[in-house]
Design an enzyme around this catalytic site. Sequence first.
Site: not given
Lengths: 229, 233
Positions: A53-55
């Site tokens: 998840a790029e967060i």
Amino acid sequence: MGKATKIPRGLSRELMALRAAKELEDGTYVNLGIGIPTLVSDWIEGRDIVLQAEIGMLNTGPLATRENVDQDLINASCQPVTELPGACYFSSVESLAMIRGGYMDVAILGALQVSEKGDLAGWNNPERGFPEHIGNIGGSMDLAVGAKKVIVTMTHVTARGKPKILKECTYPLTARGVVKLVITDLAVIDVTPKGLLLMEIAPGLTAEEVQSLTEPKLMIAPDLKEIEL
Amino acid sequence: MDKVYPNIDEAVADIPDGASIAIGGFFTAGTPTPLIQALARHGAKNLTIICQQMGPGNDTITQLIVNKQVKKAICNYPFYRSASKGASSPFEQAVRADEIELEVYPMGTFIEKLRAGAAGIAGFYTSTGVGTTVELGKEKRAFGGREYLLELALKPDYAFVYSYRGDWMGNLTCRKTARNFNPEMAAAARVTIAAVENLVEPGKLDGDVVHVPGIYVQRVVKVERPSYYPTIE
């Protein structure tokens, strides 16, 4: 404006996601974009695939239920998610560095348009009326450029029946020449250096019907078959 | 070195009109909501806000727009995804009316600009954005047969960050995906103000798991955890 084209009935969003999931190999790190790609996670449970998840997270688990929501644990679509054993967290700068650095094996992204050269347009729909340099980019450009393989899942045509697979994208681009495979509700199309190769078509469709809804000329695979689910 | 401010309004009191402020958080996660509320009460105007988004998942930012405190925004995902929801958002309306200037960067460029600002790096070359409208007005240069864009460092006057657990000296830890942009924003800004949920005395944090070293943090305020359900719909 011509009269509305009749759009053949193709795969549901869930089945497009299932077809995309079949492209993923075990032992890979994968990022799923917003929209249909998010649904791919429903089809890889139990497989040896790590979702990023790029967060700032690796080994993202299924969506949380109302009962186990943790407000500090979300995916890039701001959905509450869970963690799988072996999950780890890091800052967004490190997350995007691992994307740009070429560590992501596959990114499955949505798109508004794809060109026969593999150009991807997915972040700025001109119908919304913003200038062509502002809109929601998020991590889409980083993923499109950085992932080793970019797969697009999208409906084959717009809601008004217009082709989304074009000779040249007319919408602002996300990246040039990056898309390797397009999975739509009607077809699976390989983006090759020689052009688009029609590999699979939805049950009940003919190659001619898919061609009529696709702007560039499609090459037909010798072993053209129904989409395998 | 005790950096604790007993009162959150005091911690933001010196922010002048025209300041640039980086605000941590990714949609709802890790957003320093009490500091944004204090900024709305403080009323500083002509602000440049550097934040992932300008409304989705973040109602308190919307208050700054309604108060007409913002003249410019630097973001990577500024608008609601839904066009209909966006049409009623005060930020989107202000951008359409040219009341707020907006710069948008790819997420990786956005945060790398802050990291460069933190590390004394003037700029960096990245291939993200080549061949798109992101390259407008930027130097393009080839290295090893591949094209890259020059992106410049960003060094805000202030940063607002959120920490799950931190000490009086400004050493901060974050929880899960609430870390997101907070560490790089804290490091980049000239003055960083940390909203800390669990404030402890020095020695109570495991020094091996500190996400923001205290040298980057000038002010610490104890806050209650803002409660929300993570959604942007």
